[in-house]
Design a protein around this motif. Structure first.
Motif, PDB file in Angstrom:
ATOM      1  N   SER A 255      -5.495 -16.508 -51.484  1.00  0.00           N
ATOM      2  CA  SER A 255      -5.617 -15.801 -53.170  1.00  0.00           C
ATOM      3  C   SER A 255      -6.578 -16.766 -53.592  1.00  0.00           C
ATOM      4  N   MET A 256      -7.768 -16.275 -54.223  1.00  0.00           N
ATOM      5  CA  MET A 256      -8.507 -16.876 -55.012  1.00  0.00           C
ATOM      6  C   MET A 256      -8.316 -17.433 -56.593  1.00  0.00           C
ATOM      7  N   THR A 260      -3.114 -11.936 -55.462  1.00  0.00           N
ATOM      8  CA  THR A 260      -2.647 -11.651 -54.375  1.00  0.00           C
ATOM      9  C   THR A 260      -1.480 -12.503 -53.879  1.00  0.00           C
ATOM     10  N   THR A 307     -10.252  -9.074 -52.218  1.00  0.00           N
ATOM     11  CA  THR A 307     -11.330  -8.668 -51.724  1.00  0.00           C
ATOM     12  C   THR A 307     -12.610  -9.428 -51.903  1.00  0.00           C
ATOM     13  N   THR A 310     -16.631  -6.946 -50.902  1.00  0.00           N
ATOM     14  CA  THR A 310     -16.240  -5.551 -50.197  1.00  0.00           C
ATOM     15  C   THR A 310     -15.160  -5.746 -49.064  1.00  0.00           C
ATOM     16  N   SER A 338      -5.659  -7.341 -53.108  1.00  0.00           N
ATOM     17  CA  SER A 338      -6.143  -7.127 -54.409  1.00  0.00           C
ATOM     18  C   SER A 338      -7.644  -6.875 -54.508  1.00  0.00           C
ATOM     19  N   GLY A 342     -14.020  -2.373 -56.326  1.00  0.00           N
ATOM     20  CA  GLY A 342     -14.324  -1.516 -55.086  1.00  0.00           C
ATOM     21  C   GLY A 342     -14.153  -2.143 -53.762  1.00  0.00           C
TER      22      GLY A 342
HETATM   23  C1  LIG Z   1     -16.529 -14.271 -54.418  1.00  0.00           C
HETATM   24  C2  LIG Z   1     -15.967 -12.879 -55.011  1.00  0.00           C
HETATM   25  C3  LIG Z   1     -16.521 -11.892 -54.287  1.00  0.00           C
HETATM   26  C4  LIG Z   1     -15.758 -10.648 -54.689  1.00  0.00           C
HETATM   27  N1  LIG Z   1     -16.154  -9.528 -54.157  1.00  0.00           N
HETATM   28  C5  LIG Z   1     -15.539  -8.134 -54.601  1.00  0.00           C
HETATM   29  C6  LIG Z   1     -15.818  -6.789 -54.043  1.00  0.00           C
HETATM   30  O1  LIG Z   1     -16.759  -7.014 -53.316  1.00  0.00           O
HETATM   31  N2  LIG Z   1     -15.210  -5.891 -54.481  1.00  0.00           N
HETATM   32  C7  LIG Z   1     -14.019  -6.042 -55.130  1.00  0.00           C
HETATM   33  O2  LIG Z   1     -13.511  -5.014 -55.331  1.00  0.00           O
HETATM   34  N3  LIG Z   1     -13.606  -7.269 -55.676  1.00  0.00           N
HETATM   35  C8  LIG Z   1     -14.259  -8.295 -55.564  1.00  0.00           C
HETATM   36  N4  LIG Z   1     -13.941  -9.579 -55.963  1.00  0.00           N
HETATM   37  C9  LIG Z   1     -12.887  -9.397 -56.931  1.00  0.00           C
HETATM   38  C10 LIG Z   1     -11.613 -10.057 -56.234  1.00  0.00           C
HETATM   39  O3  LIG Z   1     -11.178  -9.102 -55.142  1.00  0.00           O
HETATM   40  C11 LIG Z   1     -10.424  -9.679 -57.287  1.00  0.00           C
HETATM   41  O4  LIG Z   1     -10.696 -10.476 -58.617  1.00  0.00           O
HETATM   42  C12 LIG Z   1      -8.880 -10.005 -56.828  1.00  0.00           C
HETATM   43  O5  LIG Z   1      -8.200  -9.353 -57.709  1.00  0.00           O
HETATM   44  C13 LIG Z   1      -8.869 -11.482 -56.558  1.00  0.00           C
HETATM   45  O6  LIG Z   1      -7.518 -11.518 -55.793  1.00  0.00           O
HETATM   46  P1  LIG Z   1      -6.894 -13.177 -55.911  1.00  0.00           P
HETATM   47  O7  LIG Z   1      -6.727 -13.270 -57.224  1.00  0.00           O
HETATM   48  O8  LIG Z   1      -5.739 -12.874 -54.960  1.00  0.00           O
HETATM   49  O9  LIG Z   1      -7.992 -13.943 -55.491  1.00  0.00           O
HETATM   50  C14 LIG Z   1     -14.677 -10.838 -55.616  1.00  0.00           C
HETATM   51  C15 LIG Z   1     -14.218 -11.907 -55.970  1.00  0.00           C
HETATM   52  C16 LIG Z   1     -14.609 -13.246 -55.789  1.00  0.00           C
HETATM   53  C17 LIG Z   1     -14.352 -14.692 -56.206  1.00  0.00           C
END
Ligand SMILES: Cc1cc2nc3c(=O)[nH]c(=O)nc-3n(C[C@H](O)[C@H](O)[C@H](O)COP(=O)(O)O)c2cc1C
Ligand SMILES: [Fe+2]
Ligand SMILES: [Fe+2]
Length: 394
Positions: A255-256, A260, A307, A310, A338, A342
């Protein structure tokens, strides 16, 4: 290290690699490893069963010197991988008449790998019997533990089975004999099975079946300690290769920004309330060997990913790929995670899991941070896992 007597005229002349932390540039070795080579004496001549990793060549030759023999007449090469075969060319240089006893497949691999000549070999057939001094050697081909050429060597007089990688463990220890009361030994053997043998579970079942016909007092693998109570490791393997799963859930995740992670924690909480064992594996902080070990028994795998561009996060791609190639016996799998705007993360992961023989659980994919409705879906997923596990008992 001093050489060690295993039985009359049979010595361990291997080397211990205390500091090695990675194998095949892939497998973590938290406990180091050993390369067990065995020397069988017939007066002033000797036969070797496997050699050691080339990095330990000097120590290995020191051991041979300590055995006080005039020459090495034969090397039984049970496996072509370099951690056991790597010193064969050095032994041949030192003892030019020495013959390599091995099967046709191993001969082919060794010839390609170590640039050896045809006249270096004595080729054996499955179940062939060979004599050296007063000892009999019976060769039992056992392909795919874990390469296609592998075989075992049985000495009927002493009832020792030399198994090379089969039943091995990556464990550096000064003790020759396995002490089955030590839990770290069980973990090292299980980790080894998970990382190296698990993909060959079905074929290993057949090999174990064949071994039931042998009277075995000692199992001597080429990594880790030797078993004086073979039943210990044989029954552990029987359990690991069986189709029985344990009611456990493993969750490899990343999870970044915490979305997640929140989902993982909530799902875990729901599972724990139902007394279901669940273990998260954060893919940056956990060792993939731990994950592999959990996959030996777990009934359910839940991949959890945000994600990224994508698709799934690359660390989750790695975990999904590991699941694909390690072929665990899990019966259920699911995907949670999450996205921001898209995503085809779910489809990508489903495709990666397509070779596993699992029933898919409903995915829970949420937009950014999980809402009340999303938590409800995670609760339903926990319910579904519980009822699926309950079905296993029917
Ligand atoms: C480097 C990076 C690339 C991402 N690429 C996408 C993407 O292509 N499509 C999308 O829907 N979200 C994208 N996101 C958004 C994350 O998927 C979204 O913020 C998600 O809620 C993060 O979940 P986390 O808090 O568990 O990391 C991206 C985020 C980051 C940091
Ligand atoms: Fe190997
Ligand atoms: Fe090995």
């Amino acid at each position: 290290m001093p050489i060690k007597k295993v039985k009359e005229d049979i010595y361990w002349v291997g080397t211990i690699d205390w500091d090695r932390r990675l194998f095949d540039e892939l497998i973590p070795l938290p406990d180091g490893t050993s390369y067990n080579s065995y020397l069988i004496k017939n007066q002033d001549e000797a036969l070797l069963i496997d050699t050691v990793d080339p990095s330990k060549k000097d120590e290995f030759f020191q051991n041979i010197k300590e055995a006080k023999i005039k020459k090495i007449k034969y090397i039984i090469a049970q496996h072509a991988e370099q951690d056991h075969s790597g010193c064969i060319p050095d032994v041949l240089r030192e003892y030019p008449d020495c013959k390599i006893i091995t099967n046709q497949k191993c001969k082919e691999l060794l010839t390609d790998e170590l640039l050896l000549k045809q006249e270096n070999f004595y080729e054996i057939k499955d179940e062939e019997i060979f004599h050296f001094g007063d000892k009999t050697f019976q060769f039992l081909f056992s392909p795919w533990v874990h390469w296609p050429e592998t075989f075992l060597t049985y000495l009927p007089e002493t009832k020792i089975l030399f198994t090379c990688d089969f039943f091995g463990s990556h464990l550096a220890t000064s003790e020759l004999w396995a002490d089955s009361k030590k839990t770290y030994l069980y973990r090292a053997a299980k980790r080894y099975y998970a990382e190296i043998m698990m993909p060959f579970r079905q074929v290993i079942k057949k090999h174990l079946e064949k071994l039931k016909g042998l009277s075995i007092d000692i199992i001597a693998p080429s990594h880790g300690p030797i078993y004086r109570n073979p039943e210990y490791i044989l029954s552990a393997y029987q359990e690991w290769v069986s189709d029985q799963v344990k009611e456990e859930v493993v969750i490899p995740y990343i999870s970044m920004h915490g979305c997640t992670q929140k989902m993982v924690l909530y799902l875990m909480e729901q599972l724990m309330k139902k007394n279901i064992k669940v273990t998260p594996y954060h893919l940056i902080y956990s060792d993939v060997g731990e994950l592999a070990m959990a996959l030996v028994d777990a009934a359910t795998i839940i991949l959890a990913s945000p994600t990224v561009l994508t698709g799934p996060h690359p660390q989750i791609v790695y975990a999904a790929y590991l699941c694909k190639i390690l072929k665990p016996k899990a019966r259920f799998a699911g995907i949670i995670g999450s996205f921001g705007w898209g995503s085809k993360m779910e489809q990508d992961l489903l495709q990666m899991l397509s070779n596993l023989n699992v029933e898919l659980l409903p995915s829970v994919i949420v937009k950014s941070y999980p809402t009340k409705d999303d938590f409800l879906k995670l609760g339903q997923l926990a319910e579904k896992i519980a009822s699926s596990h309950a079905k296993l008992k029917e």
